[in-house]
Design a protein around this motif. Structure first.
Motif, mmCIF file in Angstrom:
data_model
loop_
_atom_site.group_PDB
_atom_site.id
_atom_site.type_symbol
_atom_site.label_atom_id
_atom_site.label_comp_id
_atom_site.label_asym_id
_atom_site.label_seq_id
_atom_site.Cartn_x
_atom_site.Cartn_y
_atom_site.Cartn_z
ATOM 1 N N ASN A 277 -28.343 -36.960 -13.557
ATOM 2 C CA ASN A 277 -29.633 -36.399 -13.152
ATOM 3 C C ASN A 277 -30.787 -37.182 -13.775
ATOM 4 O O ASN A 277 -31.790 -37.458 -13.116
ATOM 5 N N PRO B 192 -29.223 -26.031 -15.805
ATOM 6 C CA PRO B 192 -28.638 -25.138 -14.795
ATOM 7 C C PRO B 192 -27.117 -25.068 -14.837
ATOM 8 O O PRO B 192 -26.476 -25.924 -15.458
ATOM 9 N N GLU C 93 -25.574 -25.818 -9.402
ATOM 10 C CA GLU C 93 -27.004 -26.087 -9.208
ATOM 11 C C GLU C 93 -27.390 -27.472 -9.734
ATOM 12 O O GLU C 93 -28.222 -28.177 -9.153
ATOM 13 N N MET D 290 -29.126 -30.601 -7.803
ATOM 14 C CA MET D 290 -30.313 -31.346 -8.255
ATOM 15 C C MET D 290 -30.070 -32.852 -8.154
ATOM 16 O O MET D 290 -30.963 -33.618 -7.792
ATOM 17 N N ALA E 67 -29.987 -33.872 -4.502
ATOM 18 C CA ALA E 67 -31.345 -33.779 -3.947
ATOM 19 C C ALA E 67 -32.127 -35.047 -4.251
ATOM 20 O O ALA E 67 -33.002 -35.457 -3.494
ATOM 21 N N GLY E 68 -31.812 -35.676 -5.380
ATOM 22 C CA GLY E 68 -32.504 -36.905 -5.763
ATOM 23 C C GLY E 68 -31.820 -38.153 -5.233
ATOM 24 O O GLY E 68 -32.191 -39.268 -5.593
ATOM 25 N N ARG F 281 -36.340 -28.548 -12.387
ATOM 26 C CA ARG F 281 -35.770 -27.262 -11.975
ATOM 27 C C ARG F 281 -36.863 -26.205 -11.847
ATOM 28 O O ARG F 281 -36.887 -25.419 -10.920
ATOM 29 N N ILE G 63 -36.497 -29.120 -4.831
ATOM 30 C CA ILE G 63 -36.310 -30.364 -5.581
ATOM 31 C C ILE G 63 -36.245 -31.576 -4.659
ATOM 32 O O ILE G 63 -36.814 -32.626 -4.941
ATOM 33 N N LYS G 64 -35.597 -31.381 -3.513
ATOM 34 C CA LYS G 64 -35.521 -32.483 -2.543
ATOM 35 C C LYS G 64 -36.926 -32.885 -2.097
ATOM 36 O O LYS G 64 -37.255 -34.065 -2.002
ATOM 37 N N TYR H 143 -38.776 -34.886 -4.746
ATOM 38 C CA TYR H 143 -38.380 -36.301 -4.731
ATOM 39 C C TYR H 143 -39.084 -37.045 -3.601
ATOM 40 O O TYR H 143 -39.436 -38.212 -3.742
#
Lengths: 166, 103
Positions: free
Chosen positions: A31, A106, A110, A114, A117-118, B65, B75-76, B79
């Motif tokens: 992350n 988290p 979760e 994260m 998502a990145g 978070r 969060i997406k 970014y």
């Protein structure tokens, strides 16, 4: 080489253990990488597969036996024999998770969300899957693919790339 | 440490270009920092920036978070707004210190 040219571009992280500390070390590093704009690919193998197995991912434990760094609240030594009593490991693990939650770290599912998502990617090791008789259906839905070690190495090329084994 | 002109305002910045006094911030300063990073600010960006500034004033440690749960953006989305540095760049543009958290 200038600072710009030598900056890290990609990390390939391998997680082979299924206890809280090793899995979280992997997740924090992955992350942290995507948050810095560094590409991250994470390969879970052997017991590390627990971290991406639906049934197990949010029930990880830390070991209370054979861990010399384990201490009681307050810093007193934690006797190994105490750690062997049924329920102690679960209690200590729950305590660790609540302390992490307080720091905004988290739960595993979760945390993986994260990372993806990145743009981070999550992979499972084929050999370990066969060994533990797991199928793709047992895995967390966003696992990108089940790979052989050769496939994984194939993704680890390129300048300014590091492989990290947690 | 030094002074720098951003969006016609003289601001105090540290070596990495983060504002050292969050009260010197305004929208023009934000646009100027964003331009240097290569981000074009929209209303959505400013919603995130205001949220970060508010949390900073309240003394909270910021994490992606927390921003993801703010109800402003997931969060997406964060970014997408700040590619390559969701918390680092957003903090810089918001005129608050570099985030000191690992998550």
């Amino acid at each position: 080489m200038s600072k710009e040219e030598s900056a890290l571009k990609k990390v390939c992280i391998i997680c082979a253990k299924g206890n809280i500390e090793d899995v979280y070390a992997t997740l924090v590093m992955a992350n942290g990488a995507v948050m810095e704009g560094i590409e991250a690919k994470v390969f879970f193998t052997f017991f590390g597969l627990d971290a991406i197995t639906k049934k197990q991912m949010n029930r990880l434990h830390t070991s209370t036996v054979g861990n010399p760094a384990m201490r009681m609240p307050g810093g007193l030594p934690f006797p190994t024999l105490l750690g062997a009593i049924p329920g102690v490991e679960a209690g200590v693990s729950a305590m660790m998770k609540s302390q992490m939650e307080a720091l905004d770290i988290p739960p595993v599912d979760e945390f993986l969300e994260m990372i993806t998502a990145g743009g981070g990617e999550i992979y499972a090791c084929k050999l370990a899957m066969d060994m533990f008789k797991l199928t793709k259906e047992d895995l967390w839905d966003e696992v990108s693919a089940v790979l052989t070690v050769g496939d994984f190495y194939g993704m680890c090329g390129g300048d300014n790339t590091q492989i990290i084994f947690t | 440490m030094g002074q720098m002109e951003l969006g016609n305002t003289m601001v105090d910045v540290n070596d990495e270009g983060y504002l050292t006094d969050a009260s010197q911030w305004n929208k023009d300063v934000a646009n100027a920092i964003a331009k240097e990073i290569g981000i074009e600010l929209t209303d959505k960006h400013f919603e995130v920036l205001e949220y970060l500034r508010q949390k900073h004033t309240e003394g909270e440690v910021l994490t992606i978070r927390k921003v993801g749960k703010s109800g402003i953006v997931d969060i997406k989305g964060l970014y997408k707004l700040f590619p390559g540095g969701p918390l680092k760049y957003s903090s810089k543009i918001a005129g608050i210190p570099k985030p000191a958290s690992c998550v």
